[in-house]
Design an enzyme around this catalytic site. Sequence first.
Site, PDB file in Angstrom:
ATOM      1  N   LYS A  23      -7.121   6.569  -1.854  1.00 39.93           N
ATOM      2  CA  LYS A  23      -7.650   5.420  -2.600  1.00 39.93           C
ATOM      3  C   LYS A  23      -9.024   5.735  -3.225  1.00 39.93           C
ATOM      4  CE  LYS A  23      -5.078   2.040   0.175  1.00 39.93           C
ATOM      5  NZ  LYS A  23      -5.161   0.743   0.915  1.00 39.93           N
ATOM      6  N   TYR A  52       1.465  -3.587  -5.323  1.00 41.49           N
ATOM      7  CA  TYR A  52       1.133  -4.462  -4.192  1.00 41.49           C
ATOM      8  C   TYR A  52       1.723  -5.865  -4.347  1.00 41.49           C
ATOM      9  CZ  TYR A  52      -2.028  -1.194  -1.802  1.00 41.49           C
ATOM     10  OH  TYR A  52      -2.563  -0.153  -1.082  1.00 41.49           O
ATOM     11  N   ASN A  97      -9.777   1.216   2.714  1.00 39.57           N
ATOM     12  CA  ASN A  97      -9.349   1.944   3.910  1.00 39.57           C
ATOM     13  C   ASN A  97      -8.720   3.305   3.609  1.00 39.57           C
ATOM     14  OD1 ASN A  97      -6.951   0.999   2.948  1.00 39.57           O
ATOM     15  ND2 ASN A  97      -6.472  -0.295   4.705  1.00 39.57           N
ATOM     16  N   GLU A 124       8.513   3.409  -3.965  1.00 42.38           N
ATOM     17  CA  GLU A 124       7.131   3.717  -4.344  1.00 42.38           C
ATOM     18  C   GLU A 124       7.038   5.094  -5.011  1.00 42.38           C
ATOM     19  OE1 GLU A 124       5.216   0.985  -0.746  1.00 42.38           O
ATOM     20  OE2 GLU A 124       4.929   3.160  -0.689  1.00 42.38           O
TER      21      GLU A 124
HETATM   22  P1  DAT Z   1      -1.336  -1.063   5.164  1.00 38.99           P
HETATM   23  O1  DAT Z   1      -2.105  -0.452   4.016  1.00 38.99           O
HETATM   24  O2  DAT Z   1      -1.835  -0.554   6.494  1.00 38.99           O
HETATM   25  O3  DAT Z   1       0.160  -0.919   5.009  1.00 38.99           O
HETATM   26  P2  DAT Z   1      -1.000  -3.865   4.437  1.00 38.99           P
HETATM   27  O4  DAT Z   1       0.283  -3.463   3.790  1.00 38.99           O
HETATM   28  O5  DAT Z   1      -0.963  -4.994   5.416  1.00 38.99           O
HETATM   29  O6  DAT Z   1      -1.688  -2.615   5.181  1.00 38.99           O
HETATM   30  O7  DAT Z   1      -2.070  -4.257   3.329  1.00 38.99           O
HETATM   31  C1  DAT Z   1      -2.158  -3.503   2.133  1.00 38.99           C
HETATM   32  C2  DAT Z   1      -3.613  -3.309   1.793  1.00 38.99           C
HETATM   33  O8  DAT Z   1      -4.224  -4.571   1.530  1.00 38.99           O
HETATM   34  C3  DAT Z   1      -4.469  -2.701   2.920  1.00 38.99           C
HETATM   35  O9  DAT Z   1      -4.352  -1.296   2.991  1.00 38.99           O
HETATM   36  C4  DAT Z   1      -5.834  -3.161   2.523  1.00 38.99           C
HETATM   37  C5  DAT Z   1      -5.581  -4.554   1.973  1.00 38.99           C
HETATM   38  N1  DAT Z   1      -5.765  -5.561   3.025  1.00 38.99           N
HETATM   39  C6  DAT Z   1      -4.897  -5.842   4.034  1.00 38.99           C
HETATM   40  N2  DAT Z   1      -5.380  -6.809   4.831  1.00 38.99           N
HETATM   41  C7  DAT Z   1      -6.594  -7.146   4.314  1.00 38.99           C
HETATM   42  C8  DAT Z   1      -7.607  -8.070   4.672  1.00 38.99           C
HETATM   43  N3  DAT Z   1      -7.483  -8.868   5.739  1.00 38.99           N
HETATM   44  N4  DAT Z   1      -8.720  -8.137   3.897  1.00 38.99           N
HETATM   45  C9  DAT Z   1      -8.864  -7.339   2.801  1.00 38.99           C
HETATM   46  N5  DAT Z   1      -7.945  -6.441   2.410  1.00 38.99           N
HETATM   47  C10 DAT Z   1      -6.828  -6.340   3.150  1.00 38.99           C
END
Ligand code: DAT
Length: 140
Positions: free
Chosen positions: A11, A51, A114, A128
């Site tokens: 990222k 997303y 992250n 994807e």
């Molecule tokens: P992952 O990337 O571990 O699969 P996810 O699919 O739940 O996690 O979420 C996609 C992305 O969205 C994640 O990498 C970062 C962002 N995100 C998730 N939860 C968040 C939160 N509570 N606040 C801000 N960004 C968040």
Amino acid sequence: MATERTFSILKPDATRRNLTGAVNAVIEEAGLRIVAQRRIRMTKEQAEKFYEVHKERPFFGELVSFMTSGPVVVQVLEGENAVAKYREVMGATNPAQAAEGTIRKRFAESVGENTVHGSDSAENAKIEIAQFFKDSDIAA
Ligand code: DAT
Ligand code: MG
């Protein structure tokens, strides 16, 4: 378990801090092979589509704006059990909860920024990968 593929993104927080080599070293040390890789600037449309499942979440706007804030490195990783293995190597979504030695524990700054994306299922990995790579871009 046969060899499978997963989709990865380094990222913008990773490219900004010049961490692409450091993250790739962790990926390769885990036994995953980088069989395709390209550095791109994601468009707003690409990030929104990628997303889409999160579009009703309160952080969606912030997520799209972050993913388009700088270059990303899109990758195809291959190996035994690659989807689950990469999720393990990445660590929990929130770096504060990620296990020691994981990419997010070592490098990530916050839950929003992250460092890496990894597919959550083999089925999503196919979808994807197809969003960013042609078959002929992948050399296994
Ligand atoms: P992952 O990337 O571990 O699969 P996810 O699919 O739940 O996690 O979420 C996609 C992305 O969205 C994640 O990498 C970062 C962002 N995100 C998730 N939860 C968040 C939160 N509570 N606040 C801000 N960004 C968040
Ligand atoms: Mg996810």
